[in-house]
Design an enzyme around this catalytic site. Structure first.
Site, mmCIF file in Angstrom:
data_model
loop_
_atom_site.group_PDB
_atom_site.id
_atom_site.type_symbol
_atom_site.label_atom_id
_atom_site.label_comp_id
_atom_site.label_asym_id
_atom_site.label_seq_id
_atom_site.Cartn_x
_atom_site.Cartn_y
_atom_site.Cartn_z
ATOM 1 N N GLY A 22 -4.808 -13.642 4.916
ATOM 2 C CA GLY A 22 -5.556 -12.754 4.037
ATOM 3 C C GLY A 22 -5.784 -13.252 2.617
ATOM 4 O O GLY A 22 -6.196 -14.400 2.400
ATOM 5 N N ASP A 42 5.918 -17.439 2.547
ATOM 6 C CA ASP A 42 5.579 -16.328 3.445
ATOM 7 C C ASP A 42 6.717 -16.144 4.444
ATOM 8 O O ASP A 42 7.522 -17.052 4.676
ATOM 9 C CB ASP A 42 4.278 -16.628 4.212
ATOM 10 C CG ASP A 42 3.562 -15.362 4.676
ATOM 11 O OD1 ASP A 42 2.522 -15.016 4.070
ATOM 12 O OD2 ASP A 42 4.045 -14.707 5.622
ATOM 13 N N ASP A 66 14.629 -9.472 1.212
ATOM 14 C CA ASP A 66 16.010 -9.965 1.188
ATOM 15 C C ASP A 66 16.267 -10.683 -0.152
ATOM 16 O O ASP A 66 15.752 -11.778 -0.384
ATOM 17 C CB ASP A 66 16.202 -10.922 2.371
ATOM 18 C CG ASP A 66 17.565 -11.590 2.342
ATOM 19 O OD1 ASP A 66 18.377 -11.309 1.436
ATOM 20 O OD2 ASP A 66 17.802 -12.438 3.225
ATOM 21 N N TYR A 151 2.903 3.608 -0.094
ATOM 22 C CA TYR A 151 2.237 2.367 -0.525
ATOM 23 C C TYR A 151 1.664 2.543 -1.933
ATOM 24 O O TYR A 151 1.869 1.693 -2.821
ATOM 25 C CB TYR A 151 1.134 2.057 0.484
ATOM 26 C CG TYR A 151 0.302 0.828 0.199
ATOM 27 C CD1 TYR A 151 0.801 -0.441 0.439
ATOM 28 C CD2 TYR A 151 -1.001 0.947 -0.277
ATOM 29 C CE1 TYR A 151 0.016 -1.580 0.218
ATOM 30 C CE2 TYR A 151 -1.789 -0.166 -0.503
ATOM 31 C CZ TYR A 151 -1.274 -1.438 -0.260
ATOM 32 O OH TYR A 151 -2.052 -2.536 -0.485
ATOM 33 N N LYS A 155 2.522 0.520 -5.419
ATOM 34 C CA LYS A 155 1.487 -0.226 -6.140
ATOM 35 C C LYS A 155 1.278 0.335 -7.548
ATOM 36 O O LYS A 155 0.945 -0.416 -8.477
ATOM 37 C CB LYS A 155 0.182 -0.226 -5.346
ATOM 38 C CG LYS A 155 0.274 -0.989 -4.022
ATOM 39 C CD LYS A 155 0.606 -2.463 -4.224
ATOM 40 C CE LYS A 155 0.453 -3.278 -2.947
ATOM 41 N NZ LYS A 155 0.748 -4.703 -3.137
HETATM 42 N N1 LIG Z 1 -6.457 -5.821 2.376
HETATM 43 C C1 LIG Z 1 -6.625 -4.840 1.526
HETATM 44 O O1 LIG Z 1 -7.532 -4.015 1.677
HETATM 45 C C2 LIG Z 1 -5.739 -4.728 0.308
HETATM 46 C C3 LIG Z 1 -6.167 -3.874 -0.722
HETATM 47 C C4 LIG Z 1 -5.381 -3.771 -1.859
HETATM 48 C C5 LIG Z 1 -4.222 -4.504 -1.972
HETATM 49 N N2 LIG Z 1 -3.824 -5.320 -0.961
HETATM 50 C C6 LIG Z 1 -2.598 -6.088 -1.172
HETATM 51 O O2 LIG Z 1 -2.916 -7.459 -1.121
HETATM 52 C C7 LIG Z 1 -1.776 -8.218 -0.687
HETATM 53 C C8 LIG Z 1 -2.172 -9.107 0.473
HETATM 54 O O3 LIG Z 1 -2.608 -8.282 1.548
HETATM 55 P P1 LIG Z 1 -3.567 -8.800 2.716
HETATM 56 O O4 LIG Z 1 -4.636 -7.779 2.879
HETATM 57 O O5 LIG Z 1 -3.932 -10.211 2.498
HETATM 58 O O6 LIG Z 1 -2.582 -8.599 3.966
HETATM 59 P P2 LIG Z 1 -2.094 -9.624 5.099
HETATM 60 O O7 LIG Z 1 -1.268 -8.823 6.014
HETATM 61 O O8 LIG Z 1 -3.258 -10.362 5.643
HETATM 62 O O9 LIG Z 1 -1.195 -10.648 4.281
HETATM 63 C C9 LIG Z 1 0.047 -10.276 3.721
HETATM 64 C C10 LIG Z 1 0.959 -11.467 3.787
HETATM 65 O O10 LIG Z 1 2.252 -11.081 3.265
HETATM 66 C C11 LIG Z 1 3.238 -11.613 4.153
HETATM 67 N N3 LIG Z 1 4.460 -10.811 4.128
HETATM 68 C C12 LIG Z 1 4.617 -9.558 4.617
HETATM 69 N N4 LIG Z 1 5.882 -9.170 4.493
HETATM 70 C C13 LIG Z 1 6.550 -10.187 3.899
HETATM 71 C C14 LIG Z 1 7.898 -10.398 3.526
HETATM 72 N N5 LIG Z 1 8.837 -9.468 3.762
HETATM 73 N N6 LIG Z 1 8.244 -11.567 2.935
HETATM 74 C C15 LIG Z 1 7.314 -12.529 2.726
HETATM 75 N N7 LIG Z 1 6.017 -12.407 3.087
HETATM 76 C C16 LIG Z 1 5.648 -11.248 3.668
HETATM 77 C C17 LIG Z 1 2.594 -11.558 5.530
HETATM 78 O O11 LIG Z 1 3.240 -12.409 6.466
HETATM 79 C C18 LIG Z 1 1.160 -11.964 5.212
HETATM 80 O O12 LIG Z 1 0.972 -13.362 5.304
HETATM 81 C C19 LIG Z 1 -0.707 -7.197 -0.354
HETATM 82 O O13 LIG Z 1 0.167 -7.048 -1.451
HETATM 83 C C20 LIG Z 1 -1.506 -5.923 -0.151
HETATM 84 O O14 LIG Z 1 -0.743 -4.774 -0.365
HETATM 85 C C21 LIG Z 1 -4.554 -5.450 0.188
#
Ligand SMILES: NC(=O)c1ccc[n+]([C@@H]2O[C@H](COP(=O)([O-])OP(=O)(O)OC[C@H]3O[C@@H](n4cnc5c(N)ncnc54)[C@H](O)[C@@H]3O)[C@@H](O)[C@H]2O)c1
Length: 246
Positions: A22, A42, A66, A151, A155
């Site tokens: 992402g 990650d 952790d 969530y 945030k």
């Molecule tokens: N996609 C959206 O619409 C959106 C909107 C606003 C904010 N966000 C935020 O953007 C960020 C990225 O989200 P995304 O949409 O790319 O999601 P995604 O699920 O594609 O990517 C999130 C990444 O975080 C990693 N991750 C999850 N838990 C983890 C942990 N415990 N330790 C280490 N890594 C971990 C996952 O393996 C993944 O690679 C997040 O903080 C999310 O809350 C996303």
């Protein structure tokens, strides 16, 4: 005057968390294209290795929930010029349908882990008198959202962490900023941002009429971390197609 040089990261070490998918993967690719040396982290070790190998980056598997693992990541990363706190999880459910374990995990990953990593990596920045911390928040911090109570709470805390740390670390040469995307097309939202999804009021409220992309989020992230934003600190940039404006 030209912005080209301000958007370059050659000679800078950038740590991106959640880089296996992402936004994080898009951010890593864009920073790489702008010359940054990357440390990518990650919880998904295999996907992370694949991305890191393609970018000549260091890969560190860790679990943001952790504290010992976060500490090990900070130690491995060493002196970092830019920290991008991007790793996060979403529990898209009503509060009454969310278990205490799910609540705890979300707060641990999306908030506590961010604070712990920022504290450790930021200490080096403060000692060196320079650095940038960017945390990926969410537009739900400001607007709330259906099935987003826990969530959005986490945030919203990111936005306030950003403001307060900017005050604390500004005099030490460290900028602290946040980016609040609206719903964007990634794995996290593959159900609720799918074209077929009609389950909430989201898209009808987006003036630009579409969800965002990871590449658009990456561009805003690069700007905030770059010298082009050298007088920006303590702020959260909302990149949501206008949702929060309506
Ligand atoms: N996609 C959206 O619409 C959106 C909107 C606003 C904010 N966000 C935020 O953007 C960020 C990225 O989200 P995304 O949409 O790319 O999601 P995604 O699920 O594609 O990517 C999130 C990444 O975080 C990693 N991750 C999850 N838990 C983890 C942990 N415990 N330790 C280490 N890594 C971990 C996952 O393996 C993944 O690679 C997040 O903080 C999310 O809350 C996303």
């Amino acid at each position: 005057m030209s912005l080209h040089r301000d958007l370059e990261f050659t000679g800078r070490r950038v740590l991106v968390t959640g880089a296996a998918n992402g936004f994080g993967a898009a951010i890593a690719r864009l920073f790489h294209a702008h010359g940054a040396g990357l440390v990518l982290a990650d919880i998904e070790a295999d996907a992370l290795s694949a991305i890191a190998a393609g970018l000549g980056a260091e890969a560190v598997a860790y679990d943001q929930a952790d504290p010992a693992s976060v500490e090990a990541l900070a130690a491995r990363a060493g002196a970092v010029d830019v920290l991008v706190n991007n790793a996060g999880i979403l529990v898209a459910a009503p509060l009454l349908g969310t278990t205490p374990a799910q609540i705890r995990r979300l707060i641990d990953v999306d908030l506590v882990g961010v604070i712990l990593l920022t504290r450790l990596v930021g200490a080096g920045m403060v000692a060196r008198g320079r650095g940038v911390v960017l945390s990926i928040g969410s537009q739900t911090a400001f607007c709330g959202g259906e099935n987003r109570a826990v969530y959005a709470a986490a945030k919203a805390a990111i936005a306030q962490l950003t403001r307060s740390l900017a005050v604390e670390w500004g005099p030490r040469g460290v900028r602290v900023v946040s980016l609040a995307p609206g719903r964007s097309l990634t794995r996290m939202t593959r159900d609720t941002a799918a074209p077929s999804h009609a389950g909430d009021r989201g898209l009808a409220r987006v003036p630009l009429g579409r969800w965002g992309t990871a590449e658009e989020v990456a561009k805003a992230a690069l700007f905030l971390c770059s010298d082009a934003a050298s007088y920006v600190t303590g702020q959260t940039l909302v990149a949501d197609g206008g949702y929060a404006a309506g």
